[in-house]
Design a protein around this motif. Structure first.
Motif, PDB file in Angstrom:
ATOM      1  N   GLU A 148       0.810  -1.222   0.000  1.00 12.00           N
ATOM      2  CA  GLU A 148       0.000   0.000   0.000  1.00 12.00           C
ATOM      3  C   GLU A 148       0.844   1.274   0.000  1.00 12.00           C
ATOM      4  O   GLU A 148       0.502   2.262   0.664  1.00 12.00           O
ATOM      5  N   ALA A 149       1.939   1.269  -0.733  1.00 14.27           N
ATOM      6  CA  ALA A 149       2.730   2.480  -0.902  1.00 14.27           C
ATOM      7  C   ALA A 149       2.049   3.359  -1.949  1.00 14.27           C
ATOM      8  O   ALA A 149       1.439   2.850  -2.890  1.00 14.27           O
ATOM      9  N   PRO A 150       2.144   4.666  -1.832  1.00 14.28           N
ATOM     10  CA  PRO A 150       1.490   5.547  -2.807  1.00 14.28           C
ATOM     11  C   PRO A 150       2.109   5.483  -4.197  1.00 14.28           C
ATOM     12  O   PRO A 150       1.472   5.887  -5.171  1.00 14.28           O
ATOM     13  N   LEU A 151       3.349   4.984  -4.288  1.00 14.60           N
ATOM     14  CA  LEU A 151       4.028   4.872  -5.573  1.00 14.60           C
ATOM     15  C   LEU A 151       4.520   3.445  -5.747  1.00 14.60           C
ATOM     16  O   LEU A 151       5.105   2.872  -4.814  1.00 14.60           O
ATOM     17  N   MET A 152       4.281   2.862  -6.921  1.00 15.24           N
ATOM     18  CA  MET A 152       4.794   1.540  -7.239  1.00 15.24           C
ATOM     19  C   MET A 152       5.687   1.627  -8.466  1.00 15.24           C
ATOM     20  O   MET A 152       5.321   2.240  -9.469  1.00 15.24           O
ATOM     21  N   LEU A 153       6.859   1.007  -8.376  1.00  9.91           N
ATOM     22  CA  LEU A 153       7.750   0.851  -9.512  1.00  9.91           C
ATOM     23  C   LEU A 153       7.770  -0.630  -9.883  1.00  9.91           C
ATOM     24  O   LEU A 153       8.048  -1.478  -9.028  1.00  9.91           O
ATOM     25  N   ALA A 154       7.469  -0.931 -11.120  1.00 11.23           N
ATOM     26  CA  ALA A 154       7.349  -2.323 -11.548  1.00 11.23           C
ATOM     27  C   ALA A 154       8.144  -2.540 -12.823  1.00 11.23           C
ATOM     28  O   ALA A 154       7.998  -1.793 -13.792  1.00 11.23           O
ATOM     29  N   ASP A 155       8.994  -3.570 -12.817  1.00 12.88           N
ATOM     30  CA  ASP A 155       9.855  -3.875 -13.957  1.00 12.88           C
ATOM     31  C   ASP A 155       9.295  -5.087 -14.695  1.00 12.88           C
ATOM     32  O   ASP A 155       9.374  -6.212 -14.213  1.00 12.88           O
ATOM     33  N   GLU A 156       8.704  -4.846 -15.846  1.00 15.65           N
ATOM     34  CA  GLU A 156       8.072  -5.891 -16.664  1.00 15.65           C
ATOM     35  C   GLU A 156       7.066  -6.705 -15.836  1.00 15.65           C
ATOM     36  O   GLU A 156       7.174  -7.931 -15.750  1.00 15.65           O
ATOM     37  N   PRO A 157       6.087  -6.051 -15.221  1.00 15.21           N
ATOM     38  CA  PRO A 157       5.161  -6.777 -14.348  1.00 15.21           C
ATOM     39  C   PRO A 157       4.286  -7.791 -15.075  1.00 15.21           C
ATOM     40  O   PRO A 157       3.801  -8.736 -14.453  1.00 15.21           O
ATOM     41  N   ALA A 158       4.062  -7.604 -16.379  1.00 17.00           N
ATOM     42  CA  ALA A 158       3.188  -8.520 -17.113  1.00 17.00           C
ATOM     43  C   ALA A 158       3.926  -9.723 -17.674  1.00 17.00           C
ATOM     44  O   ALA A 158       3.295 -10.651 -18.193  1.00 17.00           O
ATOM     45  N   ALA A 159       5.253  -9.738 -17.560  1.00 16.86           N
ATOM     46  CA  ALA A 159       6.033 -10.854 -18.100  1.00 16.86           C
ATOM     47  C   ALA A 159       5.658 -12.148 -17.383  1.00 16.86           C
ATOM     48  O   ALA A 159       5.548 -12.191 -16.160  1.00 16.86           O
ATOM     49  N   GLY A 160       5.454 -13.203 -18.158  1.00 13.98           N
ATOM     50  CA  GLY A 160       5.129 -14.505 -17.589  1.00 13.98           C
ATOM     51  C   GLY A 160       3.663 -14.724 -17.292  1.00 13.98           C
ATOM     52  O   GLY A 160       3.276 -15.824 -16.869  1.00 13.98           O
ATOM     53  N   LEU A 161       2.833 -13.708 -17.497  1.00 21.87           N
ATOM     54  CA  LEU A 161       1.395 -13.851 -17.253  1.00 21.87           C
ATOM     55  C   LEU A 161       0.675 -14.145 -18.563  1.00 21.87           C
ATOM     56  O   LEU A 161       1.082 -13.672 -19.634  1.00 21.87           O
ATOM     57  N   ASP A 162      -0.401 -14.911 -18.472  1.00 23.47           N
ATOM     58  CA  ASP A 162      -1.204 -15.154 -19.668  1.00 23.47           C
ATOM     59  C   ASP A 162      -1.997 -13.895 -20.002  1.00 23.47           C
ATOM     60  O   ASP A 162      -2.076 -12.960 -19.190  1.00 23.47           O
ATOM     61  N   PRO A 163      -2.566 -13.820 -21.220  1.00 27.24           N
ATOM     62  CA  PRO A 163      -3.233 -12.577 -21.630  1.00 27.24           C
ATOM     63  C   PRO A 163      -4.312 -12.092 -20.668  1.00 27.24           C
ATOM     64  O   PRO A 163      -4.418 -10.881 -20.410  1.00 27.24           O
ATOM     65  N   ALA A 164      -5.101 -13.010 -20.135  1.00 31.47           N
ATOM     66  CA  ALA A 164      -6.174 -12.589 -19.231  1.00 31.47           C
ATOM     67  C   ALA A 164      -5.603 -11.936 -17.979  1.00 31.47           C
ATOM     68  O   ALA A 164      -6.098 -10.897 -17.515  1.00 31.47           O
ATOM     69  N   HIS A 165      -4.547 -12.533 -17.406  1.00 29.62           N
ATOM     70  CA  HIS A 165      -3.963 -11.963 -16.199  1.00 29.62           C
ATOM     71  C   HIS A 165      -3.158 -10.707 -16.503  1.00 29.62           C
ATOM     72  O   HIS A 165      -3.031  -9.823 -15.645  1.00 29.62           O
ATOM     73  N   GLN A 166      -2.601 -10.584 -17.712  1.00 29.31           N
ATOM     74  CA  GLN A 166      -1.949  -9.337 -18.099  1.00 29.31           C
ATOM     75  C   GLN A 166      -2.952  -8.194 -18.100  1.00 29.31           C
ATOM     76  O   GLN A 166      -2.688  -7.117 -17.537  1.00 29.31           O
ATOM     77  N   ILE A 167      -4.086  -8.418 -18.724  1.00 28.99           N
ATOM     78  CA  ILE A 167      -5.107  -7.374 -18.793  1.00 28.99           C
ATOM     79  C   ILE A 167      -5.648  -7.057 -17.401  1.00 28.99           C
ATOM     80  O   ILE A 167      -5.827  -5.890 -17.034  1.00 28.99           O
ATOM     81  N   ALA A 168      -5.877  -8.111 -16.595  1.00 32.48           N
ATOM     82  CA  ALA A 168      -6.368  -7.885 -15.231  1.00 32.48           C
ATOM     83  C   ALA A 168      -5.377  -7.058 -14.424  1.00 32.48           C
ATOM     84  O   ALA A 168      -5.769  -6.153 -13.677  1.00 32.48           O
ATOM     85  N   LEU A 169      -4.082  -7.359 -14.588  1.00 30.39           N
ATOM     86  CA  LEU A 169      -3.064  -6.601 -13.855  1.00 30.39           C
ATOM     87  C   LEU A 169      -3.048  -5.144 -14.288  1.00 30.39           C
ATOM     88  O   LEU A 169      -2.985  -4.236 -13.441  1.00 30.39           O
ATOM     89  N   MET A 170      -3.102  -4.903 -15.586  1.00 30.50           N
ATOM     90  CA  MET A 170      -3.087  -3.523 -16.066  1.00 30.50           C
ATOM     91  C   MET A 170      -4.321  -2.760 -15.573  1.00 30.50           C
ATOM     92  O   MET A 170      -4.239  -1.570 -15.257  1.00 30.50           O
ATOM     93  N   LYS A 171      -5.448  -3.438 -15.477  1.00 34.93           N
ATOM     94  CA  LYS A 171      -6.642  -2.792 -14.925  1.00 34.93           C
ATOM     95  C   LYS A 171      -6.458  -2.460 -13.448  1.00 34.93           C
ATOM     96  O   LYS A 171      -6.928  -1.417 -12.970  1.00 34.93           O
ATOM     97  N   ILE A 172      -5.765  -3.340 -12.713  1.00 36.65           N
ATOM     98  CA  ILE A 172      -5.479  -3.054 -11.308  1.00 36.65           C
ATOM     99  C   ILE A 172      -4.590  -1.824 -11.185  1.00 36.65           C
ATOM    100  O   ILE A 172      -4.849  -0.925 -10.371  1.00 36.65           O
ATOM    101  N   PHE A 173      -3.545  -1.753 -12.007  1.00 37.77           N
ATOM    102  CA  PHE A 173      -2.660  -0.593 -11.970  1.00 37.77           C
ATOM    103  C   PHE A 173      -3.419   0.682 -12.332  1.00 37.77           C
ATOM    104  O   PHE A 173      -3.235   1.724 -11.705  1.00 37.77           O
ATOM    105  N   ALA A 174      -4.248   0.593 -13.368  1.00 43.57           N
ATOM    106  CA  ALA A 174      -5.050   1.757 -13.746  1.00 43.57           C
ATOM    107  C   ALA A 174      -5.994   2.151 -12.612  1.00 43.57           C
ATOM    108  O   ALA A 174      -6.221   3.340 -12.358  1.00 43.57           O
ATOM    109  N   GLY A 175      -6.532   1.154 -11.902  1.00 46.45           N
ATOM    110  CA  GLY A 175      -7.398   1.427 -10.767  1.00 46.45           C
ATOM    111  C   GLY A 175      -6.662   2.107  -9.628  1.00 46.45           C
ATOM    112  O   GLY A 175      -7.204   3.009  -8.974  1.00 46.45           O
TER     113      GLY A 175
END
Length: 261
Positions: free
Chosen positions: A154-181
């Motif tokens: 729960e830090a106000p800033l997150m730095l992520a290095d290739e966070p979608a690597a290794g995830l299937d397409p559904a989980h990639q999209i879900a992760l990006m939606k979480i970040f956007a949220g």
């Protein structure tokens, strides 16, 4: 409010200068995609911001210059490229490590901390693995566990290095939606991304690096142009629209020949 301010940042790896006077700021509510070809300096930039790679210049996180490690851990979470979990502890225990900066000494998580841990596991769809040793999970599942740990911080800033690597397409999209949220809620995310389609669709802003310098910084539509993709990545790309969003798909080398290196 500015969560991150980087000014005239230089960094070397060995005898080679990798970052050449990089400067930018990140404000609350931004989802910044850090893009650029291999070797552009994206990972080095994240590590230099965190003090993991020696650098020259100024980095301010929140209002802190060179914050103490515990203070920094409350201000910024970090998801590195390496996703393998080496410790045979439960998934819940791994995710609970994200609460450590908020707990005094070796205190056990309280009810509010446990609720945050469960919420993070639920968001990354790993709650069913809570009592399983993390080392027994697949690579993609371990990646989701480590992302859940970062969310639990729960830090106000997150730095992520290739966070979608290794995830299937559904989980990639879900992760990006979480970040956007998270950005919608007022936090900020800075993520190194190789998938230009995901960057175009979900990021509010893109910073394009080439040879350790920022060559473009702005809205995805302003950065992901045919000219810039040709000059930085050396590719031809399809640029289109779908449901009001930008679609970017590289489809050939710009010169039509084999990649030279």
């Amino acid at each position: 409010m500015t969560l991150l301010a980087v000014s005239d940042l230089h960094a070397d790896l060995g005898r080679r200068e990798v970052l050449h006077g990089v400067s930018f700021t990140v404000s609350e509510g931004e989802f910044v995609g850090l893009i650029g070809p291999n070797g552009a300096g994206k990972t080095t930039l994240l590590r230099a911001i965190l003090g993991l790679t020696p650098s020259k210049g100024t980095v301010i996180i929140g209002n802190e210059v060179k914050p103490a490690p515990r203070v920094q851990a409350r201000l910024v979470s970090y998801l590195p490229q390496e996703r393998e979990i080496a410790w045979p502890v439960t998934v819940e225990r791994v995710v609970a490590l994200g609460r450590a900066p908020h707990l005094p000494g070796f205190a056990a998580p309280g009810d509010a901390d446990l609720a945050t841990i469960r919420s993070a596991m639920r968001r990354m769809e790993v709650e069913d693995f809570a009592q399983r040793p993390a080392t027994e999970l697949s690579g993609g599942e371990q990646a989701r566990v480590l992302i859940a740990r970062a969310l639990a911080q729960e830090a106000p800033l997150m730095l992520a290095d290739e966070p979608a690597a290794g995830l299937d397409p559904a989980h990639q999209i879900a992760l990006m939606k979480i970040f956007a949220g998270l950005a919608d809620e007022g936090s900020s995310v800075v993520a190194c991304l190789h998938d230009l389609g995901l960057a175009a669709r979900f990021c509010t802003r893109l910073i394009l690096l080439q040879d350790g310098r920022i060559v473009a910084d702005g809205a995805p539509r302003d950065v992901l142009t045919d000219e810039l993709l040709r000059s930085t990545y050396g590719v031809k790309s399809f640029l289109g629209e779908h449901e009001g969003g930008l679609i970017v798909q590289p489809f050939d080398l710009a010169d039509g020949s084999g990649h030279g290196g």
